[in-house]
Design an enzyme around this catalytic site. Structure first.
Site, short mmCIF file in Angstrom:
data_model
loop_
_atom_site.label_atom_id
_atom_site.label_comp_id
_atom_site.label_asym_id
_atom_site.label_seq_id
_atom_site.Cartn_x
_atom_site.Cartn_y
_atom_site.Cartn_z
N ASP A 29 18.31 1.50 -39.80
CA ASP A 29 19.23 2.45 -40.44
C ASP A 29 18.80 3.91 -39.95
O ASP A 29 19.57 4.73 -39.23
CB ASP A 29 19.37 2.60 -42.03
CG ASP A 29 19.69 1.18 -42.68
OD1 ASP A 29 20.60 0.78 -42.51
OD2 ASP A 29 18.80 0.74 -43.22
N TYR A 207 11.16 -10.36 -37.79
CA TYR A 207 10.84 -10.52 -39.45
C TYR A 207 9.89 -11.81 -39.44
O TYR A 207 9.55 -12.48 -38.47
CB TYR A 207 12.29 -10.81 -40.05
CG TYR A 207 13.40 -9.59 -39.73
CD1 TYR A 207 13.20 -8.46 -40.25
CD2 TYR A 207 14.51 -10.02 -39.21
CE1 TYR A 207 14.02 -7.22 -39.98
CE2 TYR A 207 15.42 -9.30 -38.92
CZ TYR A 207 15.18 -7.88 -39.33
OH TYR A 207 16.33 -7.00 -39.13
N GLN A 269 9.78 6.12 -31.48
CA GLN A 269 10.92 5.55 -31.02
C GLN A 269 10.99 5.39 -29.50
O GLN A 269 11.32 4.52 -28.72
CB GLN A 269 12.20 6.20 -31.65
CG GLN A 269 13.51 4.96 -31.53
CD GLN A 269 14.51 5.69 -32.18
OE1 GLN A 269 14.86 6.70 -32.15
NE2 GLN A 269 15.35 4.84 -32.95
N ARG A 285 14.99 -7.78 -33.18
CA ARG A 285 15.50 -8.08 -34.33
C ARG A 285 16.50 -6.78 -34.65
O ARG A 285 16.71 -5.90 -34.13
CB ARG A 285 14.53 -8.35 -35.34
CG ARG A 285 13.96 -6.67 -35.73
CD ARG A 285 12.84 -7.09 -36.66
NE ARG A 285 12.61 -5.84 -37.41
CZ ARG A 285 11.63 -5.19 -38.20
NH1 ARG A 285 10.45 -6.32 -38.27
NH2 ARG A 285 11.54 -4.19 -38.95
N GLY A 286 17.33 -7.30 -36.15
CA GLY A 286 18.25 -6.31 -36.52
C GLY A 286 19.08 -5.66 -35.75
O GLY A 286 20.13 -6.44 -35.11
N GLU A 287 19.41 -4.39 -35.31
CA GLU A 287 20.39 -3.88 -34.71
C GLU A 287 20.03 -3.15 -33.47
O GLU A 287 19.95 -3.41 -32.32
CB GLU A 287 21.22 -2.90 -35.38
CG GLU A 287 22.40 -2.31 -34.79
CD GLU A 287 23.42 -1.94 -35.53
OE1 GLU A 287 23.79 -2.41 -36.55
OE2 GLU A 287 23.74 -0.60 -35.16
N ASP A 288 18.99 -2.14 -33.68
CA ASP A 288 18.61 -1.07 -32.50
C ASP A 288 17.87 -1.56 -31.68
O ASP A 288 17.96 -1.51 -30.31
CB ASP A 288 18.13 0.33 -33.24
CG ASP A 288 18.05 1.37 -32.25
OD1 ASP A 288 19.14 1.65 -31.47
OD2 ASP A 288 16.83 1.87 -32.04
N SER A 289 16.80 -2.21 -31.99
CA SER A 289 15.90 -2.81 -31.15
C SER A 289 16.52 -3.99 -30.18
O SER A 289 16.25 -4.19 -28.87
CB SER A 289 14.66 -3.56 -31.58
OG SER A 289 15.09 -4.60 -32.69
#
Ligand code: TRH
Length: 400
Positions: A29, A207, A269, A285-289
């Protein structure tokens, strides 16, 4: 590489923007909000205020930040602690609520009192699913105030809001990849020598994952030396456990067979991109990476953020359907097998050799994919959207 499309929007320096970020968990986020805030401020000259309710998470991405401060300026952005007692501030021209976080009621009321109402955007999570294009840009009028909120969806096609991409990212990436001195400096900065040319370099940001041991077995018993770089985080205890270390931490190195694992500190970052550029394969993972791995133009494996109702499987498949369109059948099969095994947390070791075999094709494909996406820039699209709303409002007022 083809040059990027010229920016289509120039916005006056006076334009102000408030971004609201409620950190739910992990770093996605705030990762997206911080990246967008910097781009709007530094590439488009907006006055950006970033409201964050968890400054400790923010400080991981931006170590110069002081999590104890209520207000501070970092890289051209005013960063404010978002707390329960919200101060009386003048709402910005462009208001971005990230991922449907709930704006303070007093702020919403203040927006309604502005003569020229702010353009209020809910920046949604990234998804490759078909329904996104039908929902991108839709208005949602406020039930009792003269305000309209618009849904803005990032995405992979022209019918969506596109992806976050810094203006100079691909040029910097290419410069890094063509310059041995920059690469050596990167390896030195993580306390290592540049690995031998025949070593496969893998970054592993993920994760917890029960498939890790099998993957490590495949690498340690494989014919090619593998160097796996693991940033500190949720997978680390399992990585340590594999080597019998109950206290793994940044700086430690482990070896078994043909596998060497090095634990890295979580870096700011901007520097995370260098890790992706320096490696041959990236686990993200997730979104940004995941988006950053795509810009790196290297084969990658995405561990999607798991949701209780398992809807993440549809999201994963939607991305694979889009990504694999121009990939040969064998490469597509190998990619899907490893991605699904990694997300099912079972069988990643068995799926690895197939993936390794088609790595060359996956790499060309990854570069082609970057060229396909690069012209659809989220920050530019957002500013075009802002202008378009303003234009439509003006027409409506004239017509009254
Ligand atoms: O951290 P994530 O798993 O984030 C999220 C959140 O869980 C969020 O609630 C969820 O909705 C979303 O995923 C889908 O993964 P993500 O999105 O990749 O964010 C990680 C950020 O951390 C990204 O901006 C890159 C950054 N990063 C660094 O700055 N330094 C590092 O060393 C590493 C490994 C990552």
């Amino acid at each position: 590489m083809k040059p990027l499309a010229k920016p289509t929007t120039t916005i006056s320096a006076a334009l102000s923007c408030d971004i609201f970020c409620n950190v739910i968990d992990n770093y996605g986020d705030i990762g997206v909000c911080w990246r967008l805030a910097r781009q709007l401020a530094n590439e488009h000259g907006l006055q950006v205020r970033l409201w964050v309710d968890d400054l400790d998470s923010f400080a991981k991405l931006c170590p110069e930040a002081d999590a104890a401060l209520e207000t501070q300026h970092c890289r051209g952005v005013e960063v404010r602690r978002w707390q329960h007692d919200f101060p009386a501030v003048q709402p910005a021209d462009l208001v971005i609520e990230a991922f449907a976080c709930k704006l303070p009621q007093s702020y919403i009321e203040a927006m309604a009192t502005r003569e020229i109402k702010p353009v209020w955007v809910n920046l949604e999570y990234l998804s490759a699913e078909d329904w996104v294009r039908g929902c991108h840009g839709l208005p949602s009028p406020h039930p009792n105030l003269p305000l309209v909120k618009y849904f803005f969806f990032p995405g992979f096609t022209r019918q969506t809001g596109g992806l976050l991409l810094e203006r100079d990212l691909l040029v910097r990436r290419d410069a890094f990849q063509n310059d041995a001195a920059q690469q050596q400096a990167f390896w030195r900065s993580i306390g290592m020598q540049m690995p031998a040319a025949d070593t496969l370099k893998v970054s592993l940001f993920s994760y917890e994952n029960a498939a890790l041991g099998g993957l490590f077995d495949a690498w340690s018993g494989g014919v090619q030396p593998v160097l796996c770089l693991v940033p500190e985080g949720r997978i680390l205890p399992q990585a340590g456990q594999y080597f019998g270390d109950a206290a793994p931490c940044a700086g430690k190195t482990y070896s078994r067979g043909n596998l060497q694992v090095r634990v890295l500190p979580f870096v700011e970052q901007e520097r995370y991109d260098e890790l992706l550029w320096a490696c041959d394969v990236n686990y993200v993972r997730g979104e940004d990476s995941c988006v950053r791995a795509q810009w790196a133009g290297k084969p990658f494996i995405w561990q999607i953020y798991p949701q209780h109702d398992s809807v993440h499987w549809d999201k994963l498949q939607a991305f694979l359907n889009l990504y694999n369109v121009t990939l040969g059948a064998a490469a597509s099969r190998a990619l899907q097998e490893l991605w699904k095994a990694w997300n099912k947390e079972s069988g990643a070791g068995q799926a690895w050799p197939g993936f390794a075999e088609v790595r060359g094709e996956l790499e060309s494909h990854a570069q082609h994919w970057v060229r396909q996406l690069a012209g659809n820039n989220l920050a530019l699209n957002l500013l075009d959207f802002y202008r378009e709303i303003g234009r439509m409002r003006a027409i409506k007022i004239e017509g009254q």
